[in-house]
Design an enzyme around this catalytic site. Sequence first.
Site, PDB file in Angstrom:
ATOM      1  N   ASN A 292      -5.845   6.290  -0.856  1.00  0.00           N
ATOM      2  CA  ASN A 292      -5.321   6.634   0.476  1.00  0.00           C
ATOM      3  C   ASN A 292      -4.830   8.070   0.525  1.00  0.00           C
ATOM      4  O   ASN A 292      -4.964   8.757   1.528  1.00  0.00           O
ATOM      5  CB  ASN A 292      -4.185   5.692   0.871  1.00  0.00           C
ATOM      6  CG  ASN A 292      -4.730   4.319   1.246  1.00  0.00           C
ATOM      7  OD1 ASN A 292      -5.921   4.166   1.469  1.00  0.00           O
ATOM      8  ND2 ASN A 292      -3.861   3.325   1.300  1.00  0.00           N
TER       9      ASN A 292
ATOM     10  N   SER B  78       0.827  -1.213   0.000  1.00  0.00           N
ATOM     11  CA  SER B  78       0.000   0.000   0.000  1.00  0.00           C
ATOM     12  C   SER B  78       0.855   1.256   0.000  1.00  0.00           C
ATOM     13  O   SER B  78       0.322   2.353  -0.104  1.00  0.00           O
ATOM     14  CB  SER B  78      -0.972   0.009   1.177  1.00  0.00           C
ATOM     15  OG  SER B  78      -0.355  -0.455   2.330  1.00  0.00           O
TER      16      SER B  78
ATOM     17  N   GLU C  41      -6.693  -0.787  -7.192  1.00  0.00           N
ATOM     18  CA  GLU C  41      -5.795   0.140  -7.888  1.00  0.00           C
ATOM     19  C   GLU C  41      -4.733  -0.702  -8.616  1.00  0.00           C
ATOM     20  O   GLU C  41      -4.084  -1.550  -8.004  1.00  0.00           O
ATOM     21  CB  GLU C  41      -5.143   1.095  -6.889  1.00  0.00           C
ATOM     22  CG  GLU C  41      -6.126   2.133  -6.360  1.00  0.00           C
ATOM     23  CD  GLU C  41      -5.536   3.082  -5.334  1.00  0.00           C
ATOM     24  OE1 GLU C  41      -5.907   4.256  -5.323  1.00  0.00           O
ATOM     25  OE2 GLU C  41      -4.704   2.646  -4.514  1.00  0.00           O
TER      26      GLU C  41
ATOM     27  N   HIS D   6      -3.514  -3.237  -5.840  1.00  0.00           N
ATOM     28  CA  HIS D   6      -3.800  -2.749  -4.493  1.00  0.00           C
ATOM     29  C   HIS D   6      -5.270  -2.956  -4.161  1.00  0.00           C
ATOM     30  O   HIS D   6      -6.134  -2.186  -4.558  1.00  0.00           O
ATOM     31  CB  HIS D   6      -3.400  -1.264  -4.381  1.00  0.00           C
ATOM     32  CG  HIS D   6      -3.519  -0.737  -2.996  1.00  0.00           C
ATOM     33  ND1 HIS D   6      -4.084   0.470  -2.699  1.00  0.00           N
ATOM     34  CD2 HIS D   6      -3.145  -1.269  -1.807  1.00  0.00           C
ATOM     35  CE1 HIS D   6      -4.050   0.660  -1.391  1.00  0.00           C
ATOM     36  NE2 HIS D   6      -3.494  -0.373  -0.838  1.00  0.00           N
TER      37      HIS D   6
END
Length: 677
Positions: free
Chosen positions: A488, A417, A450, A438
């Site tokens: 994120n 991540s 992702e 991801h």
Amino acid sequence: MTNKTFHHWKKVVDEDNIAWLHLDRENANANTLSSEVMKEFEQLLEQLEQHVYKGVVILSDKKSGFIAGADVNEFLDMTDEDKAFEYVEYCQSLFNRLEQLPCPTVALINGFCMGGGTEMVLACNYRIAEDELKTRIGLPEINLGIHPGFGGVVRSTRLLSPLAAMDMMLTGRPLSARAALRIGLVNYVVPDRHMVNAARKTILHRPRPVKAGMIKKLLSHRIIRPLIAQQMRKRVMKRASKAHYPAPYALIELWEKYAGSSQMMQQEARSISKLIGTDTAQNLIHVFFLQNGMKETGKESPFKARHVHVIGAGIMGGDIACWCALKGLTVTLQDQSPERIAPAIKRAARLFRKKLKIRHRVTAAMDRLIPDPDGYGLKNADVIIEAIFEDLKTKQELFKKIESAAKPDALFCTNTSSIPLNELGSVLENPSRLVGLHFFNPVEKMQLIEIVHDKDTNEQVTRDASSFATQIGKLPLKVKSSPGFLVNRVLMPYLLEAAFMVQEGISPTLIDKAALDFGMPMGPVELADKVGLDICLSVAEILTSRLGGEIPDILHDRVSSGNLGIKTDRGFYEYRKGKPVKVKAEGQSITIITIQDRLVFRLMNEAVTCLREGVVDGEEMLDAGIIFGTGFAPFTGGPLKYLHTLKLESQKKRFEELNSKYGGRFVMDKGWEKLLC
Ligand code: NAI
């Protein structure tokens, strides 16, 4: 005898004088009820009304399914209420004529049957569904900010228990074949090989249709209806406010006022025609296209995996492996010892029972998920997913070990991540094969993946990874390998701003209320507690170390005192039985609007920066990623679509006000000027 005058339909009359109407929409992968398809259906109805047939069967010639619904592309042209009403009434009239045919009518449902497709089959006398997992029947219009309009509300609430019918429409949730049978939406569920015969027999023997029982009638009684409607409203209110999502409220009102009345059909048309032009509906339709756009990127490669090897059976690796096995792939799951794999297998059993229900399907899925502590599966896998500890050295060690053992054309993926792809790939002989996949936590619920790439990543590898994501039913979003990728990175300033506010003494309940009022699915304080304050802090530290910015002390304090959120029963909130204790906010001087501005501006500002830096390919993909990755208020159409409704000058002023009052975090990204010019 075959009739060949149609582009989308084919009528075949067999030796029993049964007319079989095959739908196979020209130049399309799936059947939708476009206006052209409906026009031809009208011509077919004329033929059916002029001849006496023993019966009529409607079926699909598409392998993909029965009918996906109306053609959503056409909804974009229906912002004029009267024009929409005219078209909806026209479609209603066709289904009324289908319902009134003098011979029995049967729909044979294979795969998906949604929206207008379900409304069409509701106008038939009998519905037979294929006994397959892929069979899904529903009325999901509510997800587009509307409700059924081609008579679906009238017919479903008349045929089924109104509670079941309204639940299906209010949630938009499709039913499996067996669930549809249980509530009486279909008459029979049969295997594929018996479908045609079942239709023929039904027509020849005309079994008596089941009549609505006393309880069903009672629930629709005009005295009872307002009480039930009130309960429905209360339930809807928990999920969606009337101001942002008017459709469920309009649907309840329609049923409450008109159930059983001769006016209901016309009122259904009027209600949907009003809804379809609203900003909410048009934005939700836009989101539907964004979702399709992501799915399309998965079609750029024919890559299909049969065997996936997952390394690391922790929270993520374990759940990724379960998900892939659920989706029909053979999965080998590797970790340092069998004991570390066991919890994932236990979770898999729970997931398979919940999703697959039938024992032999659960057993087959369990058989597909193979614990593999020694990593024997590696050499045969088409996709290898690394999901071990988030530590550069440990991951590099692993990559060095496994590269030569893997098939040369296997997809080499990491679920990291935060670690840049080029640092991970630097130990590989061939770094161009490394791609980030991801996934988000919880894997079962989060649709987005992702697809992380950088300048070294082979473009075909990125396309293959997107194709793999769609193969397992997820939405791929191509993102550049940069700190936090997209989701994120955009989410973190929003969560940190909420933490700053808690630090200032603003009530978490009020902060969350402000976010919910804006249209977020969950408040940021509760979300941070759910994700885990330790995880939030670790992501925040990585991002601020690379991108700058501050972390409020309160986050450090909570983590160092072991108050990590829901998992420790205390974070920003205290938890009882897994639920946050929300103390009523009193004596607060800040307004809801200011809280919303602080939260949303920080999120949007980061989104604008990501767009300017080319983290994703364009505004639409950015909106799609943020809606499906963070749940950002879908009725707005996404942060950038929302941004386009704002005025640059007033936003500049507001940024300056917030910046001077709340200390330097509100510096407008230069990308705003370009977007709002
Ligand atoms: P975890 O700590 O739950 O699981 C990691 C697993 O990897 C452990 O079971 C460990 O025994 C195993 N492992 C470590 N070294 C290994 C090796 N050399 N060979 C085989 N197995 C090994 O970690 P989690 O949370 O599942 O995270 C895994 C990856 O996923 C990390 O890169 C993380 O950044 C990423 N990620 C985590 C998310 C989350 O919410 N936890 C969300 C998205 C990505």
